[in-house]
Scaffold this active site. Structure first.
Site, PDB file in Angstrom:
ATOM      1  CE1 TYR A  47      -3.042  -3.014   0.284  1.00 31.56           C
ATOM      2  CE2 TYR A  47      -3.490  -2.440   2.572  1.00 31.56           C
ATOM      3  CZ  TYR A  47      -3.703  -3.256   1.478  1.00 31.56           C
ATOM      4  OH  TYR A  47      -4.583  -4.310   1.581  1.00 31.56           O
ATOM      5  CE  LYS A  76      -3.478  -7.541   3.891  1.00 32.12           C
ATOM      6  NZ  LYS A  76      -3.601  -6.100   4.117  1.00 32.12           N
ATOM      7  CG  HIS A 107      -0.642  -8.677  -0.036  1.00 34.56           C
ATOM      8  ND1 HIS A 107      -0.310  -7.347   0.035  1.00 34.56           N
ATOM      9  CD2 HIS A 107      -1.962  -8.697  -0.379  1.00 34.56           C
ATOM     10  CE1 HIS A 107      -1.371  -6.606  -0.245  1.00 34.56           C
ATOM     11  NE2 HIS A 107      -2.383  -7.401  -0.502  1.00 34.56           N
TER      12      HIS A 107
END
Length: 300
Positions: A47, A76, A107
């Site tokens: 992210y 993750k 992930h």
């Protein structure tokens, strides 16, 4: 409300996902969420905002808004870090300004070398998911992660992980919502003591419509009708349905009023008949399509 993981630790059943959040937005989002009552935050190295999340958490701890032990923080392992699990975990911890993670997830069930100039995923065939998992287990013994789990694993890969694991995965985080119910996978995980976290529990809504061109279940007449019946919103109905399936839900929103709305799902209960009504909405419709970016469809 919380679920008890297979290692005895508790995980809040409603969390906040921080995908596609940036800069100052993150700080305000997390601080507001904590004030509302959120104690579970779902992050990821991919992210690209762990540092901003870390700054917000540090401020929350420093000002006494919340104590570290009161929060459940997930992040993750990214695809290209399968051969570097310890380093990747330490990097995430440094950015998040934490000493340990409550949950660290693989992930996606794929190791990659890099993304080439054409945006096509180059899959690394030298690193097995089993090797990655044993590296994840080492994080628990080192005290860096209290729980470990998997994400976007199907029944077959989950079964394999259960077979080779010394520490069973505590969680499988998957896309599931009224249009993509995945009943067999949810039941399989539950039967074998793996808790399910529903990412995209609202069917992606505006975010996935923008990125993937997908349709949101929140516009469905069934959810709208139930929302009117219970005097709730379609989003609250979808989240309550997820909770009553015993799945953890991690809706995402950058608006304070939506943060409150998504958190206020403990004061009503859907009837068995209405749960069945929503069960009839299943379209086997995946809204999150990473193949749009990777050039390789891992779900094909």
């Amino acid at each position: 409300m919380s679920v008890t993981l297979n290692n005895g630790l508790k995980m809040p059943i409603v969390g906040l996902g921080v995908w596609r959040m940036e800069g100052k937005e993150i700080r305000d989002l997390i601080l507001n969420a904590i004030k509302i009552g959120y104690r579970h935050f779902d992050c990821a190295a991919d992210y690209k905002n762990e540092a901003e999340v870390g700054e917000a958490l540090a401020e929350a701890f420093k000002t006494g808004l919340v104590k570290r032990e009161e929060l459940f923080i997930t992040t993750k392992l990214w695809n290209s870090d399968h051969g570097h699990v310890l380093e990747a975990c330490k990097d995430s911890l440094k950015k998040l300004q934490l000493d340990y993670l409550d949950l660290y997830l693989v992930h996606f069930p794929v190791a990659t070398k890099h993304t080439d100039d054409e945006g096509v995923l180059e899959i690394d065939t030298t690193i097995s998911l089993e090797a990655t998992w044993h590296d994840m287990e080492d994080l628990v013994s080192k005290g860096l992660a209290r729980s470990i789990g998997i994400s976007n694993y199907d029944i077959f890969l989950t079964r394999d992980c259960l077979a080779y694991s010394k520490i069973k995965p505590a969680v499988n985080q998957i896309e599931t919502h009224p249009y993509f119910q995945r009943e067999s996978l949810v039941k399989f995980c539950k039967k074998h003591g793996v808790s399910v976290t529903a990412h995209t529990p609202l069917g992606g809504s505006a975010a996935n419509t923008e990125w993937f061109g997908s349709v949101s279940c929140l516009d469905d007449d069934v959810l709208k009708g139930l929302a009117a019946k219970y005097k709730k919103t379609p989003a609250q109905i979808a989240l309550r349905w997820g909770i009553q399936r015993d799945t953890v839900v991690i809706p995402k929103s950058s608006k304070v009023e939506r943060l409150k709305e998504n958190f206020e799902v403990s004061d009503f209960e859907l009837t068995k008949e209405d749960m069945e009504l929503i069960k009839g909405m299943d379209r086997k419709y995946r809204t999150n399509q990473p193949a749009n970016f990777w050039g390789v469809d891992l779900y094909a």
